[in-house]
Structure formats: structure tokens, C-alpha cells
Write an enzyme that holds these catalytic residues in place. Structure first.
Site, PDB file in Angstrom:
ATOM      1  CG  ASP A   1      -1.757  -1.243   1.350  1.00  0.00           C
ATOM      2  OD1 ASP A   1      -2.437  -1.609   0.375  1.00  0.00           O
ATOM      3  OD2 ASP A   1      -1.709  -1.876   2.421  1.00  0.00           O
TER       4      ASP A   1
ATOM      5  CG  HIS B   1      -1.614  -1.504  -8.212  1.00  0.00           C
ATOM      6  ND1 HIS B   1      -0.987  -1.443  -6.994  1.00  0.00           N
ATOM      7  CD2 HIS B   1      -0.817  -2.257  -9.002  1.00  0.00           C
ATOM      8  CE1 HIS B   1       0.142  -2.126  -7.061  1.00  0.00           C
ATOM      9  NE2 HIS B   1       0.261  -2.633  -8.269  1.00  0.00           N
TER      10      HIS B   1
ATOM     11  CB  THR C   1      -9.352  -5.788   2.822  1.00  0.00           C
ATOM     12  OG1 THR C   1      -8.524  -4.678   3.228  1.00  0.00           O
ATOM     13  CG2 THR C   1      -8.460  -6.934   2.354  1.00  0.00           C
TER      14      THR C   1
ATOM     15  CG  LEU D   1       7.225  14.991   1.386  1.00  0.00           C
ATOM     16  CD1 LEU D   1       8.034  14.278   2.468  1.00  0.00           C
ATOM     17  CD2 LEU D   1       8.165  15.667   0.388  1.00  0.00           C
TER      18      LEU D   1
END
Length: 429
Positions: free
Chosen positions: A13, A41, A300, A331
């Protein structure tokens, strides 16, 4: 031409989807070489959002997609995913997608065994996605798997199903779960055969030709190094090797085909499911990171556990994963935080270690050793050059480079594809 391999440098992830999409636009072929439909993805292309679990990400850019023999393929899930993206206007055909004819299949009994085992483990459950990935890999290693090529041979399916059911029905019955009948499974497989076989071929031949012609190949890893069945936080790992060395076995290419290995890491840490997570922040800081980073699993839907960047862990991933450059994502999630922490080691019973030990008990006891670094008040979101970044954000990135012993060659500053700072082109010869 240079090839590129992308792998996760934490627990998955990390934002691989955006980076893969960004690089896939410059590749000729995009290859999956391990895993199954247990990792997802999310790709945004124009006004379309694609959620992929099994299909190579390059398909959304019109590139040839290849699923290697190291992938375990759920044929029902594959066809459903193809159907979903077709409804979005993406034409997936045997001309655009090729699948290794020796790839193992995931059957309904694999998911059933996965679920039954997790239920039996109780508090010690691993936290699998319940999609049958582990049991399918077990069958491959035990030489009882049904492979895609077997769909063309009903006589082979007949005796392979006998072997498979002897094993699985014994386990399912012992766990108090319903068992499976041979006739129903045979009917399902024979019905799937004409839908799956047109995509099948010896993909090692195609990849050898691509390499010979100078095509750019992008190898797309699933999960991440710290979920590797050998090098991860065992037993809280996936059931395949996720390091770059796996492409040789999982795609049928030589080890020199990996090219430049790019590791993906968030500017902080997350993990889904159970397992050790030394820098986890089960507090307001963790909740803030989760809210800002929209930390919910693609497959999930589970909320991810969040914590500080663990440089000791990523350094370990760099070494065992063969990572030559790091892509640092999200970031911007750290914008406005006055103080940041970076994990630089672990303390276990009075001893300080520079790496996470392999033993489960030791991992559970590991307490992080932190280095504190000043945060920044400005915004990094949408930055497309170093000149756009606050000075302290640059210091944070530089310190990560020093600690993980690997250069940061790409920075992602928002989910948008073009909000990327490239310091070194991974496709450069």
C-alpha cells in the site's frame, strides 16, 4: 533499452499504483510476476478510476500486459476484473493481455480453506484476505496444482482433481467446513476453459523476444519486501517471494532482466492486518496520518494501521530486495506536523539492534529507537520540483536517504500522476 522492476519497500500500500502508471506510459510491456488478486492498485486516468488486483497496470495505458507463471490466477476473479474495466472502456483482449500457460489456478476450495484456517486460528489469525492465495501456492509447491494449461486437457483435469480433493476435503472436514464435489468443480473448469485459454501462452518466449528487440519491460511487484515469505515479518507475510529476485522464476526470464530496481515507500508507515509494527502510532498521530492519507485497503476496505517512517525496516528492504533507488510517496501527508519521528533501530530487552530480528517473539517485543526531526509548516502538495519544497521537507528526505543507504530518486506529492519530482530516470540506459 533499460528495464525497470518496481517493488514495495514496506508492508504494501505504498502508492505503487501511481508510480507504476507513471512509468507504464513509457514502457512497452508490463509484467506481473508474483502474488494474486489479494493486492490492489487504484489508477486515475483522465476521468476514469480503475481498481486493479490481478491485471497488469500498463493495460490502462494501452501497453501489453503479461501475467507470469509466478502469479496464482483466480479465473473467475480475472474474468470479473476484465469485465469491469471493459465497462469503463478498456478493451482487454488476447492481443493486449497474455497469461503464462503454466500459471497455477485458484479454485473455490482454496478460498474455503483459507477462511476455515483463519477462523480456526482465532486470536492468532494472520489476517489474510481470504482469497485462497496461500493454499494455492501450497498446492503449487506440493505438485498438485491445476494450471492454466490443464484446462485444455480434460483427462488431466480428471486425475488432478482427484489428488486435489483428497487433500483439501480432508482438511476442510477436519476444520468442520463444507467439502467440495468433483463433478461441480469439473463443470466449472470446463466452462472457464474457452474463456481463459485464448489468453494463455508460454510468456517466457514473448518476454525473450521483447528483450531481444530492445523493448522496455516494466516488472510490477505486488505487496512488498516486508511481506516476503522469506524476508518479511514471518508468519505475518504473503505466500510468495516479493523481492526483485523473484522476477527470474516468476516471469521466466534471466536475473539480468530486472534492470533498475525501484522501491516504493511512503514518507510514513502503514500496515493492514496482523503482525509486528514497531513504529505504529495507536493514538491521535496515527489517526491523523490515516485521515490525511485516506488509509483504507483497495481490496479489503480495512483501515490501515499507521505510524512513523521506519528507516531500519526500509534499509533492510533495500538490502534484501536489491533496491537501487527509492520512490517516496505521500510526503504531503506530513505537511504542518511540527515534529516528526524516524525509526532508526529497535530495543529488545536492553539490547539495541539495527534491524528487525526474524523471531516472532523478538519482533513482538521490539521497541523502536527514534530520531526526532523538525517538521515543516509549508505545503509540499502538488510540488513538481525541489524548488517547490520547504527546506525542512528536503532535509527530511535527505535524512531518509542517509539512514536507508539508498537515494530517493522520485518523490510523489499528491495522488495526481503529474505531481511527481523525478531526480533520476529509472529507464535511463
Amino acid at each position: 533499452m533499460a528495464n525497470v522492476t518496481i517493488i514495495g519497500a514496506q508492508w504494501g500500500d505504498e502508492g505503487k499504483g501511481k508510480v507504476v502508471d507513471w512509468l507504464a506510459s513509457r514502457a512497452d510491456v508490463v509484467v506481473r510476476f508474483q502474488g494474486g488478486h489479494n493486492a490492489g492498485h487504484t489508477l486515475v486516468v483522465g476521468n476514469q478510476t480503475y481498481k486493479l488486483s490481478l491485471l497488469p497496470s500498463g493495460l490502462v495505458r494501452g501497453k501489453l500486459g503479461v501475467i507470469g507463471n509466478g502469479v496464482v490466477v483466480d479465473p473467475v476473479a480475472l474474468l470479473a476484473e476484465i469485465g469491469r474495466v471493459r465497462e469503463q472502456g478498456l478493451n482487454v483482449t488476447p492481443e493486449t493481455l497474455r497469461i503464462a500457460d503454466n500459471a497455477p489456478l485458484i479454485l473455490p476450495l482454496h478460498a474455503a480453506l483459507d477462511a476455515a484456517r483463519e477462523a480456526a486460528r482465532g486470536a492468532r489469525r494472520i489476517g489474510t484476505t481470504g482469497r485462497g492465495i496461500g493454499p494455492a501456492y501450497e498446492d503449487k509447491v506440493a505438485r498438485r496444482a491445476i494450471r492454466i494449461c490443464d484446462l485444455a486437457e480434460p483427462e488431466t483435469l480428471d486425475w488432478r482433481l482427484d489428488e486435489l480433493l483428497l487433500h483439501h476435503n480432508t482438511l476442510l472436514a477436519g476444520l468442520g467446513a463444507p467439502t467440495f464435489g468433483k463433478a461441480e468443480l469439473m463443470d466449472q473448469l470446463l466452462a472457464l476453459a474457452p474463456q481463459i485459454l485464448p489468453f494463455a501462452e508460454p510468456v517466457w518466449e514473448r518476454l525473450a523476444e521483447a528483450k531481444k528487440s530492445g523493448a522496455r519491460i516494466l516488472f510490477e511487484g505486488a505487496q512488498a519486501v516486508m511481506l516476503d515469505v522469506d524476508h518479511g515479518t514471518y508468519p505475518f507475510v504473503t505466500s510468495s517471494n516479493t523481492v526483485s529476485g523473484q522476477i527470474a522464476a516468476g516471469a521466466g526470464v534471466g536475473p539480468d532482466a530486472a534492470g533498475r530496481v525501484l522501491g516504493i515507500a511512503k514518507a510514513y508507515s502503514t500496515r493492514v492486518g496482523s503482525g509486528p509494527f514497531p513504529t505504529e502510532q495507536d493514538n491521535e498521530t496515527g489517526r491523523l496520518l490515516g485521515e490525511r492519507g485516506h488509509e483504507f485497503g483497495t481490496v479489503t476496505g480495512r483501515a490501515r494501521r499507521c505510524g512513523w517512517f521506519d528507516a531500519a525496516l526500509v534499509r533492510q528492504a533495500v538490502k534484501v530486495g536489491g533496491i537501487q533507488g527509492l520512490a517516496l510517496t505521500k510526503l504531503d501527508v506530513l505537511d504542518g506536523m511540527t515534529t516528526l519521528q524516524i525509526g532508526v533501530g529497535y530495543r529488545i530487552g536492553g539490547e539495541t539492534l539495527p534491524h528487525l530480528p526474524p523471531g516472532a517473539a523478538a519482533q513482538a517485543k521490539a521497541e523502536p529507537v527514534y530520531e526526532t526531526i523538525e517538521g515543516w509548516s509549508g505545503s509540499t502538495r502538488g510540488a513538481r520540483s525541489y524548488a517547490d519544497l520547504p527546506a525542512q521537507a528536503i532535509k527530511y528526505v535527505r535524512r531518509i536517504e542517509e539512514l536507508v543507504e539508498c537515494p530517493v530518486t522520485l518523490l510523489s506529492t499528491s495522488p495526481e500522476r503529474d505531481d511527481t519530482i523525478l531526480m533520476q530516470d529509472p529507464f535511463a540506459d
